[in-house]
Write a protein that holds these residues in place. Sequence first.
Motif, PDB file in Angstrom:
ATOM      1  N   ALA A 131      82.517  -3.832  -8.906  1.00  0.00           N
ATOM      2  CA  ALA A 131      81.481  -3.271  -8.044  1.00  0.00           C
ATOM      3  C   ALA A 131      81.103  -4.382  -7.341  1.00  0.00           C
ATOM      4  N   ALA A 132      80.837  -5.322  -8.009  1.00  0.00           N
ATOM      5  CA  ALA A 132      80.108  -6.486  -7.274  1.00  0.00           C
ATOM      6  C   ALA A 132      80.977  -7.337  -6.236  1.00  0.00           C
ATOM      7  N   HIS A 133      82.289  -7.314  -6.397  1.00  0.00           N
ATOM      8  CA  HIS A 133      82.968  -7.954  -5.283  1.00  0.00           C
ATOM      9  C   HIS A 133      82.932  -6.945  -4.250  1.00  0.00           C
ATOM     10  N   CYS A 134      82.831  -5.600  -4.470  1.00  0.00           N
ATOM     11  CA  CYS A 134      83.063  -4.759  -3.269  1.00  0.00           C
ATOM     12  C   CYS A 134      81.722  -4.836  -2.468  1.00  0.00           C
ATOM     13  N   MET A 135      80.471  -5.120  -3.377  1.00  0.00           N
ATOM     14  CA  MET A 135      79.244  -5.250  -2.390  1.00  0.00           C
ATOM     15  C   MET A 135      79.357  -6.647  -1.688  1.00  0.00           C
ATOM     16  N   GLN A 136      79.752  -7.616  -2.391  1.00  0.00           N
ATOM     17  CA  GLN A 136      79.957  -8.882  -1.508  1.00  0.00           C
ATOM     18  C   GLN A 136      80.594  -8.760  -0.393  1.00  0.00           C
ATOM     19  N   GLN A 137      81.872  -7.868  -0.202  1.00  0.00           N
ATOM     20  CA  GLN A 137      82.827  -7.677   0.676  1.00  0.00           C
ATOM     21  C   GLN A 137      81.834  -6.631   1.961  1.00  0.00           C
ATOM     22  N   GLY A 138      80.742  -6.347   1.497  1.00  0.00           N
ATOM     23  CA  GLY A 138      80.153  -5.314   2.624  1.00  0.00           C
ATOM     24  C   GLY A 138      80.628  -3.848   2.686  1.00  0.00           C
ATOM     25  N   MET A 139      81.243  -3.616   1.437  1.00  0.00           N
ATOM     26  CA  MET A 139      81.777  -2.221   1.450  1.00  0.00           C
ATOM     27  C   MET A 139      80.854  -1.120   0.732  1.00  0.00           C
ATOM     28  N   ILE A 140      79.573  -1.461   0.358  1.00  0.00           N
ATOM     29  CA  ILE A 140      78.710  -0.461  -0.385  1.00  0.00           C
ATOM     30  C   ILE A 140      77.453  -0.648   0.606  1.00  0.00           C
ATOM     31  N   ASP A 141      76.929   0.735   0.816  1.00  0.00           N
ATOM     32  CA  ASP A 141      75.560   0.999   1.513  1.00  0.00           C
ATOM     33  C   ASP A 141      74.629   1.486   0.486  1.00  0.00           C
ATOM     34  N   ALA A 142      74.835   1.923  -0.424  1.00  0.00           N
ATOM     35  CA  ALA A 142      74.074   2.355  -1.427  1.00  0.00           C
ATOM     36  C   ALA A 142      74.526   2.567  -2.824  1.00  0.00           C
ATOM     37  N   VAL A 143      73.887   2.568  -3.834  1.00  0.00           N
ATOM     38  CA  VAL A 143      74.202   3.034  -5.077  1.00  0.00           C
ATOM     39  C   VAL A 143      73.230   4.291  -5.641  1.00  0.00           C
ATOM     40  N   VAL A 144      73.899   5.318  -6.010  1.00  0.00           N
ATOM     41  CA  VAL A 144      73.248   6.523  -6.654  1.00  0.00           C
ATOM     42  C   VAL A 144      73.885   6.624  -8.105  1.00  0.00           C
ATOM     43  N   VAL A 145      73.154   6.796  -9.100  1.00  0.00           N
ATOM     44  CA  VAL A 145      73.522   7.155 -10.605  1.00  0.00           C
ATOM     45  C   VAL A 145      72.526   7.972 -10.983  1.00  0.00           C
TER      46      VAL A 145
ATOM     47  N   GLY B 111      76.872   0.136 -18.434  1.00  0.00           N
ATOM     48  CA  GLY B 111      77.618  -0.730 -17.281  1.00  0.00           C
ATOM     49  C   GLY B 111      76.500  -0.222 -16.075  1.00  0.00           C
ATOM     50  N   THR B 112      75.609   0.664 -16.238  1.00  0.00           N
ATOM     51  CA  THR B 112      74.848   0.822 -15.080  1.00  0.00           C
ATOM     52  C   THR B 112      73.939  -0.411 -14.844  1.00  0.00           C
ATOM     53  N   TYR B 113      73.446  -1.121 -15.747  1.00  0.00           N
ATOM     54  CA  TYR B 113      72.469  -2.312 -15.757  1.00  0.00           C
ATOM     55  C   TYR B 113      73.196  -3.291 -14.735  1.00  0.00           C
ATOM     56  N   SER B 114      74.640  -3.543 -15.099  1.00  0.00           N
ATOM     57  CA  SER B 114      75.294  -4.557 -14.512  1.00  0.00           C
ATOM     58  C   SER B 114      75.463  -3.940 -12.905  1.00  0.00           C
ATOM     59  N   VAL B 115      75.648  -2.864 -12.625  1.00  0.00           N
ATOM     60  CA  VAL B 115      75.653  -2.356 -11.268  1.00  0.00           C
ATOM     61  C   VAL B 115      74.351  -2.672 -10.548  1.00  0.00           C
ATOM     62  N   ALA B 116      73.307  -2.548 -11.222  1.00  0.00           N
ATOM     63  CA  ALA B 116      71.844  -2.621 -10.484  1.00  0.00           C
ATOM     64  C   ALA B 116      71.593  -3.926 -10.348  1.00  0.00           C
ATOM     65  N   LEU B 117      71.929  -5.077 -11.375  1.00  0.00           N
ATOM     66  CA  LEU B 117      71.890  -6.381 -10.975  1.00  0.00           C
ATOM     67  C   LEU B 117      72.744  -7.012  -9.792  1.00  0.00           C
ATOM     68  N   ALA B 118      73.942  -6.371 -10.021  1.00  0.00           N
ATOM     69  CA  ALA B 118      74.855  -6.671  -8.454  1.00  0.00           C
ATOM     70  C   ALA B 118      74.109  -6.217  -6.917  1.00  0.00           C
ATOM     71  N   ALA B 119      73.586  -4.978  -7.252  1.00  0.00           N
ATOM     72  CA  ALA B 119      73.228  -4.383  -6.020  1.00  0.00           C
ATOM     73  C   ALA B 119      71.867  -5.056  -5.792  1.00  0.00           C
ATOM     74  N   GLN B 120      70.875  -5.490  -6.733  1.00  0.00           N
ATOM     75  CA  GLN B 120      69.770  -6.306  -6.215  1.00  0.00           C
ATOM     76  C   GLN B 120      70.264  -7.595  -5.530  1.00  0.00           C
ATOM     77  N   ALA B 121      71.331  -8.296  -6.271  1.00  0.00           N
ATOM     78  CA  ALA B 121      71.714  -9.591  -5.597  1.00  0.00           C
ATOM     79  C   ALA B 121      72.311  -9.300  -4.131  1.00  0.00           C
ATOM     80  N   HIS B 122      72.704  -8.142  -3.849  1.00  0.00           N
ATOM     81  CA  HIS B 122      73.308  -8.121  -2.429  1.00  0.00           C
ATOM     82  C   HIS B 122      72.445  -7.235  -1.674  1.00  0.00           C
ATOM     83  N   ARG B 123      71.072  -6.932  -1.974  1.00  0.00           N
ATOM     84  CA  ARG B 123      70.076  -6.268  -1.238  1.00  0.00           C
ATOM     85  C   ARG B 123      70.472  -4.980  -0.900  1.00  0.00           C
ATOM     86  N   ILE B 124      71.052  -4.314  -1.811  1.00  0.00           N
ATOM     87  CA  ILE B 124      71.569  -2.784  -1.728  1.00  0.00           C
ATOM     88  C   ILE B 124      70.631  -1.895  -2.509  1.00  0.00           C
ATOM     89  N   PRO B 125      70.287  -0.837  -1.730  1.00  0.00           N
ATOM     90  CA  PRO B 125      69.385   0.092  -2.661  1.00  0.00           C
ATOM     91  C   PRO B 125      69.982   0.718  -3.945  1.00  0.00           C
TER      92      PRO B 125
END
Length: 355
Positions: free
Chosen positions: A224-238, A254-268
């Motif tokens: 997930a974090a790699h895909c965010m880094q590569q600009g592949m994700i616009d938003a996360v909804v769980v 695993g949700t918390y890990s996704v939230a941390l990655a989203a925060q780091a990449h400024r993805i809502p």
Amino acid sequence: MSQGIFPVQWHEESVRLIDQTRLPAEYSVVDIHCVEDMATAITTMIVRGAPAIGVAAAFGMYLGARDFSGSDLQEFFAHLDQVATRLRQTRPTAVNLFWAIDKMSTAAQACSGSVGEIQAHLLQTAQKICADDIRTCQQIGAHGLTALPQTPEKLRILTHCNAGALATAGYGTALGVIRSAWAAGRLERVYADETRPRWQGAKLTTWECVQEGIPVTLLADTMAAHCMQQGMIDAVVVGADRIAANGDTANKIGTYSVALAAQAHRIPFFIAAPASTVDLNLPEGTLIPIEQRDPQEVYLPDTHRICPEGVEFYNPAFDVTPAQFIKGIMTEFGVFPPAQLEAAIRSHLSSGNQG
């Protein structure tokens, strides 16, 4: 095909469940006739997902009430308390379970009449809880759509676990928002985390997307974090299994890990859940009980052990994402920043507003 995915239904004097432990290889149903079988179905995750568990528990309360054959009201209510206790023992984290049990108990107490009349009223109440859940999910989808990023391009949305029709009475919460985006022509693709150790994303979310032709790409949880880094994700909804009053949210591990990655990449990062998932009695997330499951889920994901004897295991079913990492919580009443959630929910519930 989402209109045909109903994991919990009243059918010919029993509760028909889609057996989610057999998907995607086999679509099969299980007919539940008594409260003990319902408790087993919830514990073993034949039915899973917080809203679906709540609906199943409501029907379980009726099945337990139906088993009582006497006419003494005091004995009946004592029996109903035992039924409620049994169902409460099944899954400790999903607050919808307790919400539905309490709603059924309140309905029984409020019904003046014979045992038979109360039993009939409980069936009607369970059926209404089921129907209301579908309507609620559709409202979450509509409100959630308005909160997604407004971009000229179609959206690429990441989700974790399964918060679709299979996790509710139908349509879904997080996947309901995604369905609404697809119907509105605003979705390019879903990225679905596989969700170890039980693979709900791989087995269930991808299955739902394939049923109605929504483009879906399966990711290992570590991607997930790699895909965010590569600009592949616009938003996360769980989805969510319990939300504290301050917005801290328990969801599948695993949700918390996704939230941390989203925060780091400024993805809502959004939560989609009904108001019944908000536990106003818990001020913050550290108080949410976290279910510990059988370690076999970790070391024996299929038929072959994946690690040597002598290894120790830790298998929490959920983690808690602090409110600070959540942009908005999508409910049937609207989408709220975590800091505004409690006031908004209390306001809507006190006014009787249903969205």
